[in-house]
Design an enzyme around this catalytic site. Structure first.
Site, PDB file in Angstrom:
ATOM      1  N   GLN A 186      -0.752  30.350 -13.208  1.00 16.88           N
ATOM      2  CA  GLN A 186      -0.214  31.387 -14.079  1.00 16.88           C
ATOM      3  C   GLN A 186       1.051  30.856 -14.751  1.00 16.88           C
ATOM      4  O   GLN A 186       1.965  30.385 -14.075  1.00 16.88           O
ATOM      5  CB  GLN A 186       0.106  32.642 -13.269  1.00 16.88           C
ATOM      6  CG  GLN A 186      -1.101  33.274 -12.603  1.00 16.88           C
ATOM      7  CD  GLN A 186      -2.033  33.974 -13.568  1.00 16.88           C
ATOM      8  OE1 GLN A 186      -1.690  34.196 -14.727  1.00 16.88           O
ATOM      9  NE2 GLN A 186      -3.218  34.319 -13.086  1.00 16.88           N
ATOM     10  N   TYR A 214     -13.641  34.320  -8.460  1.00 18.57           N
ATOM     11  CA  TYR A 214     -12.715  33.543  -9.309  1.00 18.57           C
ATOM     12  C   TYR A 214     -11.324  33.458  -8.651  1.00 18.57           C
ATOM     13  O   TYR A 214     -10.316  33.785  -9.269  1.00 18.57           O
ATOM     14  CB  TYR A 214     -12.563  34.163 -10.701  1.00 18.57           C
ATOM     15  CG  TYR A 214     -13.801  34.772 -11.317  1.00 18.57           C
ATOM     16  CD1 TYR A 214     -14.697  34.000 -12.061  1.00 18.57           C
ATOM     17  CD2 TYR A 214     -14.060  36.133 -11.192  1.00 18.57           C
ATOM     18  CE1 TYR A 214     -15.820  34.579 -12.648  1.00 18.57           C
ATOM     19  CE2 TYR A 214     -15.175  36.717 -11.783  1.00 18.57           C
ATOM     20  CZ  TYR A 214     -16.053  35.935 -12.507  1.00 18.57           C
ATOM     21  OH  TYR A 214     -17.150  36.510 -13.088  1.00 18.57           O
ATOM     22  N   ASN A 219      -4.007  32.544  -5.650  1.00 11.22           N
ATOM     23  CA  ASN A 219      -2.848  33.274  -6.154  1.00 11.22           C
ATOM     24  C   ASN A 219      -2.832  34.713  -5.636  1.00 11.22           C
ATOM     25  O   ASN A 219      -1.835  35.176  -5.068  1.00 11.22           O
ATOM     26  CB  ASN A 219      -2.875  33.251  -7.683  1.00 11.22           C
ATOM     27  CG  ASN A 219      -1.663  33.910  -8.314  1.00 11.22           C
ATOM     28  OD1 ASN A 219      -0.526  33.591  -7.980  1.00 11.22           O
ATOM     29  ND2 ASN A 219      -1.903  34.834  -9.233  1.00 11.22           N
ATOM     30  N   ASP A 295     -10.884  38.198 -11.207  1.00  6.25           N
ATOM     31  CA  ASP A 295      -9.923  37.688 -12.188  1.00  6.25           C
ATOM     32  C   ASP A 295     -10.656  36.640 -13.019  1.00  6.25           C
ATOM     33  O   ASP A 295     -10.422  35.444 -12.882  1.00  6.25           O
ATOM     34  CB  ASP A 295      -8.710  37.086 -11.471  1.00  6.25           C
ATOM     35  CG  ASP A 295      -7.633  36.601 -12.439  1.00  6.25           C
ATOM     36  OD1 ASP A 295      -7.726  36.896 -13.641  1.00  6.25           O
ATOM     37  OD2 ASP A 295      -6.703  35.905 -11.972  1.00  6.25           O
ATOM     38  N   CYS A 320      -7.506  38.523 -18.648  1.00  7.24           N
ATOM     39  CA  CYS A 320      -6.686  37.873 -19.675  1.00  7.24           C
ATOM     40  C   CYS A 320      -7.231  38.138 -21.070  1.00  7.24           C
ATOM     41  O   CYS A 320      -6.755  37.558 -22.047  1.00  7.24           O
ATOM     42  CB  CYS A 320      -6.583  36.371 -19.417  1.00  7.24           C
ATOM     43  SG  CYS A 320      -8.178  35.519 -19.378  1.00  7.24           S
ATOM     44  N   GLU A 354      -2.212  40.058 -20.541  1.00  4.72           N
ATOM     45  CA  GLU A 354      -2.912  40.207 -19.269  1.00  4.72           C
ATOM     46  C   GLU A 354      -2.916  41.696 -18.934  1.00  4.72           C
ATOM     47  O   GLU A 354      -1.945  42.406 -19.213  1.00  4.72           O
ATOM     48  CB  GLU A 354      -2.172  39.440 -18.175  1.00  4.72           C
ATOM     49  CG  GLU A 354      -3.028  39.039 -17.006  1.00  4.72           C
ATOM     50  CD  GLU A 354      -3.575  37.628 -17.118  1.00  4.72           C
ATOM     51  OE1 GLU A 354      -4.294  37.208 -16.205  1.00  4.72           O
ATOM     52  OE2 GLU A 354      -3.288  36.953 -18.130  1.00  4.72           O
TER      53      GLU A 354
END
Length: 362
Positions: A186, A214, A219, A295, A320, A354
């Site tokens: 990120q 994903y 993260n 994600d 995104c 985002e």
């Protein structure tokens, strides 16, 4: 990487436009007003990539406007990049100007930094790298307090580490992340920390299991794993999988099983379309999935994966690309409704944003 139109005086107006755009895209689904998480106005981007452009005897950091690769924008600093990158830029330039071993046929420079202050520089060359380069790079790495990766055709030499370490605070706990050179991370650390805390709160404390698609370098995996009984996480990139496994170990998170499968392949496995050797020893039927976290890339979820998420009572979705998010929600709207949504301004001074939604079963 193209140069953004950096103008802090326009930040509030641009953010308002993004908020309106997200509202309009989600209005057909009766979405609540989004919670908005702003970015710092400057020094927010933790990674940056520059070509080098020769003017006379000097070479400069260069970027280009979108669609124009022939008219360079020459830079001495880069105010959207982290303060660490701005501090490193002139020192690195002085180093390549003063050392033939470092500067000869150097054509591209990449910086990767963290909120925690770690730094890594990748130097890309149109020539083979030798012992002289390695000695000069080792001295430079020591002077700058960074790791250095040298790349040329068929070569990748590492001085120090080939990753940086980030520290992010979520709900009072600090998580440590290895972020490898060349892998996705990120870019806006401050906003990423907002995303992690929002997702943590949106998921809530649960007594069942979580499916994550994903997952990248883990993260979101690390904080979300503390909210559920077990996590089954998937990722296709081998580099990201290795980083995620290291991050799970570093943070002593023991309730996550990570498999290197694409979302489409896991969908086939859960639908009993075909078996996968990488799932050997994993009993998918033993999981009691109450929620799924996704994600996906800019293309969003493919129709089959989107259909798979319909099985779960809770769908936590970070996107995104709000257009593909809206398209996926349209597919799910007959069974799920938007309970929460958020806008995360990862990319100030661009049209990109985002966003996040929590969908719950109707």
């Amino acid at each position: 990487m193209s140069a953004p139109q950096f103008d802090p005086s326009q930040y509030d107006a641009q953010l308002a436009e993004k908020k309106q755009r997200l509202h309009d895209l989600l209005a057909p689904f009766d979405a609540p007003a989004p919670q908005v998480f702003e970015s710092p106005r400057e020094f927010y981007r933790l990674r940056a990539e520059f070509r080098l452009w020769r003017e006379g005897e000097d070479r400069f950091y260069a970027m280009f406007a979108a669609g124009d690769k022939h008219t360079p924008i020459l830079l001495e600093d880069f105010p959207i990049a982290s303060q660490r990158i701005n501090e490193l830029m002139p020192r690195l330039k002085a180093a390549w100007q003063g050392s033939k071993a470092l500067g000869f046929k150097l054509f591209q420079v990449e910086f990767l930094t963290t909120l925690a202050g770690d730094g890594l520089i990748t130097l890309c060359y149109h020539r083979p790298l030798n012992d002289e380069w390695q000695a000069a790079a080792a001295q430079l790495a020591s002077e700058l307090g960074v790791s250095i990766v040298g790349r040329s055709r068929g070569q990748r030499l590492v001085v120090g580490r080939d990753y940086v370490v980030e520290k992010l605070d979520v709900a009072g706990r600090t998580f440590s992340y290895r972020q490898p050179e060349g892998a996705f991370t990120q870019p806006n650390g401050t906003v990423n920390q907002h995303m992690l805390n929002w997702a943590y709160e949106a998921l809530g404390q649960r007594s069942d299991d979580l499916l994550e698609l994903y997952c990248g370098n883990g993260n979101f995996t690390l904080p979300l794993a503390t909210r559920v009984r077990n996590v089954l996480a998937t990722e296709i990139s081998k580099t990201s999988v290795n980083a995620a496994l290291a991050n799970l170990e570093d943070n002593q998170v023991a309730n996550v099983t990570l498999v290197r499968l694409s979302a489409e392949e896991l969908t086939e496995a859960l639908n009993d379309v075909r078996p996968f050797r990488r799932l050997q020893g994993i009993d998918l039927k033993a999981y009691e999935f109450g929620s799924v976290f996704v994600d996906p890339p800019r293309a969003g979820m493919d129709p089959d994966t989107c259909e798979l998420t319909r099985r779960f009572d809770n769908i936590l979705y970070i996107s995104c690309n709000p257009e593909t998010l809206a398209a996926n929600i349209a597919q799910l709207n007959d069974t799920h409704r938007i309970k929460r949504c958020a806008l995360f301004d990862q990319f100030p001074y661009t049209h990109h944003m985002e966003s996040g939604v929590l969908l719950t079963r109707r």
